[in-house]
Design an enzyme around this catalytic site. Structure first.
Site, short mmCIF file in Angstrom:
data_model
loop_
_atom_site.label_atom_id
_atom_site.label_comp_id
_atom_site.label_asym_id
_atom_site.label_seq_id
_atom_site.Cartn_x
_atom_site.Cartn_y
_atom_site.Cartn_z
N ASP A 1 1.62 5.26 0.21
CA ASP A 1 1.02 6.20 1.02
C ASP A 1 1.31 7.60 0.24
O ASP A 1 2.49 8.28 0.39
CB ASP A 1 1.79 6.21 2.33
N GLU B 1 3.09 1.47 5.14
CA GLU B 1 1.64 1.41 5.70
C GLU B 1 0.61 0.66 5.69
O GLU B 1 -0.33 0.34 6.59
CB GLU B 1 1.06 2.75 4.80
N LYS C 1 0.81 -0.99 0.08
CA LYS C 1 -0.10 0.03 -0.08
C LYS C 1 0.99 1.26 0.07
O LYS C 1 1.59 1.59 0.96
CB LYS C 1 -0.92 0.06 1.22
#
Length: 347
Positions: free
Chosen positions: A66, A205, A64
């Site tokens: 950020d 993240e 993921k």
């Protein structure tokens, strides 16, 4: 017993080479094969937040990122870079724009996330904001890179009806050997729980899980799942508590989430500010001060300056308390209006 019929050769003259029939001239009245018109914009597929990664062979995982969600439109005569809300930010990402010009494709729409990497190669939302001039700024970022994770349109063909695995195959072919400000977000073949633990250990993240067999569908359909190491959400800044000792005289920011058509107070954040953040915040908040709170507030804080709920802050936190307040929140930065960040909604 009857004799079987004699088999006939496929070609009458078996010794002659196989040739096709002579090609006829094309009839000008015959239409060309239709291509899909390139859409001006495609609403993004959004990830649904879950506490654990999904299991099964139909799920594939990615890191993921950020940053800011962007779609890059490679058109015959230009490049367009759009935010999640559909705003044109081409001028703000010159390095990504230049890299898109070098892609070996005539027309395409890439879906990805723009990030700025720290010295350890990890995405840092604060660094991205600084490079763009913080909220309301209009600076361009030459440090940002786009991690492309989906391909929605390719050389005249709409790929959104194809399975993710098929779209990824075309994307990986397009990105093979390509380097610079556009990079491929790699799919990771691993156990979801182990990958999440590794991502958290490296200060990332979280992870994204995507359904291999799903077409590209706009909105939060559940085809994409996000699992975070540390929870983070966007909240309205509805006020701040004054402090003579703190930078910018901001002791803490008072935060609110949505609940139906109303705002509800979810606590305050007093950590994570840098001196530059505090001064910029104070300048913006002085312009939107109001006399009364924009929500029902029964707290005991003193010297509170109430604000119009127009600023949206990204906040990291560990959990929710029993009375629905944020536990151990930390300020990450303000979201841009054009980013169309969704404010946390309480059930």
């Amino acid at each position: 017993m009857a004799k079987p019929p004699k088999s006939k050769p496929l070609l009458r003259d078996v010794d002659k080479p196989i040739t096709s029939r002579p090609r006829k001239p094309r009839d000008p009245a015959q239409p060309n094969l239709l291509l899909d018109p390139m859409p001006a914009r495609i609403e993004p597929c959004l990830a649904l937040l879950k506490s654990k990664p999904p299991k099964g062979d139909d799920w594939v995982y990615e890191i993921k990122w950020d940053g800011y969600r962007l779609s890059v439109h490679v058109e015959p005569t230009s490049i367009r870079i759009l935010t999640r809300g559909g705003h044109d930010w081409t001028h703000r990402f010159p390095a990504i724009q230049q890299a898109a010009l070098w892609l070996p494709v005539g027309t395409a729409i890439l879906d990805g996330e723009a990030v700025v990497l720290d010295e350890q190669g990890r995405p840092d939302f604060g660094l991205l904001q600084q490079s763009l001039g913080s909220r309301g700024g209009n600076k361009s970022s030459s440090d940002a890179v786009l991690f492309a994770f989906d391909l929605l349109y390719f050389d005249g063909h709409d790929l959104t009806r194809m399975d993710l695995s098929e779209r990824r195959h075309v994307l990986e072919d397009l990105m093979e050997g390509f380097a610079g400000a556009i990079r491929l977000s790699e799919e990771i073949d691993a156990d979801g729980d182990q990958l999440l633990a590794s991502a958290c250990e490296h200060g990332l993240e979280g992870i994204i899980a995507k359904r291999r067999s799903a077409p590209y569908r706009s909105g939060r359909t559940g085809d994409w799942i996000k699992v975070k190491c540390v929870q983070s959400d966007s909240f309205f800044v509805v006020g701040y508590e004054k402090s003579t000792a703190a930078r910018g005289q901001i002791g803490s920011l008072l935060l609110a989430a949505r609940k139906g058509d109303h705002l509800v107070y979810v606590g305050s954040v007093g950590t994570g500010f840098k001196e530059r953040d505090a001064l910029q915040l104070r300048n913006m908040m002085d312009k939107i001060a109001r006399k009364t709170p924009a929500l029902e507030y029964n707290g005991q804080r003193k010297a509170v300056v109430w604000l119009q709920p127009t600023l949206i802050a990204e906040i990291e936190y560990r959990a929710w308390t029993e009375d629905l307040k944020l536990r151990h929140p930390s300020y990450k930065g303000l979201r841009e209006k054009q980013d169309n960040a969704s404010v946390c909604e309480m059930e």
